[in-house]
Enzyme design. Structure first.
Site, PDB file in Angstrom:
ATOM      1  N   SER A  99       0.842  -1.199   0.000  1.00 55.41           N
ATOM      2  CA  SER A  99       0.000   0.000   0.000  1.00 55.41           C
ATOM      3  C   SER A  99       0.876   1.247   0.000  1.00 55.41           C
ATOM      4  O   SER A  99       1.985   1.240   0.553  1.00 55.41           O
ATOM      5  CB  SER A  99      -0.860  -0.025   1.265  1.00 55.41           C
ATOM      6  OG  SER A  99      -1.383   1.240   1.531  1.00 55.41           O
ATOM      7  N   TYR A 106      -1.772  -1.351  11.037  1.00 60.35           N
ATOM      8  CA  TYR A 106      -2.026  -1.837   9.667  1.00 60.35           C
ATOM      9  C   TYR A 106      -0.877  -1.433   8.730  1.00 60.35           C
ATOM     10  O   TYR A 106      -0.314  -2.262   8.013  1.00 60.35           O
ATOM     11  CB  TYR A 106      -3.354  -1.269   9.147  1.00 60.35           C
ATOM     12  CG  TYR A 106      -3.471  -1.283   7.648  1.00 60.35           C
ATOM     13  CD1 TYR A 106      -3.780  -2.458   6.975  1.00 60.35           C
ATOM     14  CD2 TYR A 106      -3.235  -0.133   6.888  1.00 60.35           C
ATOM     15  CE1 TYR A 106      -3.856  -2.479   5.586  1.00 60.35           C
ATOM     16  CE2 TYR A 106      -3.303  -0.150   5.512  1.00 60.35           C
ATOM     17  CZ  TYR A 106      -3.614  -1.324   4.863  1.00 60.35           C
ATOM     18  OH  TYR A 106      -3.673  -1.344   3.491  1.00 60.35           O
ATOM     19  N   LYS A 150       2.186  -3.659   6.623  1.00 61.50           N
ATOM     20  CA  LYS A 150       2.545  -3.604   5.194  1.00 61.50           C
ATOM     21  C   LYS A 150       4.057  -3.434   5.046  1.00 61.50           C
ATOM     22  O   LYS A 150       4.688  -4.085   4.211  1.00 61.50           O
ATOM     23  CB  LYS A 150       1.794  -2.469   4.489  1.00 61.50           C
ATOM     24  CG  LYS A 150       0.300  -2.722   4.345  1.00 61.50           C
ATOM     25  CD  LYS A 150       0.002  -3.915   3.448  1.00 61.50           C
ATOM     26  CE  LYS A 150      -1.440  -4.333   3.458  1.00 61.50           C
ATOM     27  NZ  LYS A 150      -1.705  -5.648   2.882  1.00 61.50           N
TER      28      LYS A 150
END
Ligand code: UFG
Length: 342
Positions: free
Chosen positions: A127, A152, A156
């Site tokens: 992302s 989160y 990544k």
């Protein structure tokens, strides 16, 4: 010639289902696994309808190594696309252990089983969150990653590092991390799209649900940012275009065209669009009136980020094709399709 098979983990999800369609269209076989933590069987059935293919599906949680191992034992595939992960920024702040546990262990299981079974190519869903608030726009793959602002985002970054290090250590293993910007829209058939559970956290599902009368009013989070109209800027990438980037990445490794065993590509359009511009386009394209108001800034929002997609354009031979208008029309068609079913 025997077709190559691709394992699609999280293949019933939003991006996974669109990617499965494009893999089939490009002549690959697939095996889809999903634990339905944020999806359901209807997505798999609709992918079967769109493609006309009898797609093998296994209800498996990638964190369950024993169950995942059975998929490796049963299916002969040399490539995997690993989508299966939790993705809500806010939820990750409330449930960090679930996020680290789920997102890291599912990748670790896929990678270690690939190694054990001698499987070679993996595409990982990363992302643009890894760039944080960039100092310069647009961001290239060389733009430094900044400390993640949520568990989160941290998963990544950690997963990218796990992939990079694994590829460096294990002969024959190759990996591509695709850094998605903001995926939106739906398949033109309106049979698959995003299925947010509860109140949508992301802009476009909130817009479509407001237009459909499910939500009363869209809050535009902030109009006092240092941007031309004061609202935040993002690079909205059509989900079908994004799906095609995965096919290009898999093909690159299967054909041995990679320049290094581990590569990273931005997947965006190269165009920054503000929240207010998006709201305006949505209304014009779909001929609907949207109830919206300006609300306070949302904590943790990046002011502006958009991609320099040159590397993906030149190396993957991939380019975003659908216009923002087409994408917003598809998002609305999908929302209407969902309402008709009720
Ligand atoms: N926004 C609103 N109102 C809403 C929802 C969103 O004004 O009801 C605004 C946000 O403030 C932001 C923009 O719309 O300025 C886009 O917000 P999204 O929540 O749709 O997307 P984000 O850019 O915040 O986050 C997305 C993904 C994350 C990912 C991040 C960066 O949802 O998973 O991009 O990659 F981490």
């Amino acid at each position: 010639m025997k077709k190559s098979r691709v394992l699609v983990s999280g293949g019933a999800g939003y991006i996974g289902s669109h990617t499965t369609v494009e893999l089939i269209a490009a002549g690959y076989d697939v095996v889809v696994v999903d634990n339905f933590s944020n999806s359901d069987m209807s997505a798999v059935e609709n992918v079967r309808r769109i493609t006309g293919a009898d797609i093998p599906f296994e209800e498996v949680d990638c964190c369950d190594r024993t169950a995942l191992r059975r998929v490796f034992e049963h299916y002969d595939f040399d490539s995997a696309i690993h989508f299966a992960a939790s993705k809500a920024v806010g939820e990750s702040i409330e449930k960090p252990l679930e996020y680290y546990g789920n997102n890291l262990s599912s990748l670790l299981n896929v990678l270690s089983l690939m190694r054990e079974f001698g499987r070679h190519n993996i595409v990982f869903s990363s992302s643009c969150t890894v760039y944080g608030e960039p100092d310069k726009q647009p961001v290239t793959e060389q733009t430094p990653r900044k400390s993640a602002t949520s568990p989160y985002g941290n998963t990544k970054q950690m997963c990218e590092d796990i992939l990079r290090d694994s590829v460096a250590a294990y002969d024959g293993l190759k990996g591509i991390a695709l850094r998605y910007f903001n995926p939106i829209g739906a398949h033109p058939s309106a049979l698959i799209g995003e299925l947010p559970r509860g109140v949508p956290q992301n802009l476009v599902p909130y817009i479509t649900q407001t237009a459909a009368g499910i939500r009363e009013c869209l809050s535009v989070f902030g109009d006092d940012y240092p941007t031309p109209d004061g609202s935040c800027i993002r690079d909205y990438i059509d989900v079908v275009d994004l799906a095609k980037a995965h096919v290009a990445a898999i093909r690159r490794m299967i054909e041995g065209k990679e320049k290094a065993p581990y590569e990273v590509f931005n997947v965006g359009t190269g165009r920054g669009v503000s929240v207010l511009e998006l709201v305006d386009r949505f209304q014009k394209v779909n001929g609907v009136k949207l109830n919206y108001r300006i609300a306070p800034r949302r904590a943790g929002d990046i002011i502006a980020i958009w991609a320099d997609p040159t590397l993906a354009n030149t190396e993957l031979g991939w380019k975003a094709e659908r216009t923002l208008d087409e994408t917003l029309a598809a998002a609305w068609a999908w929302e209407k399709h969902l309402r008709e079913k009720e």
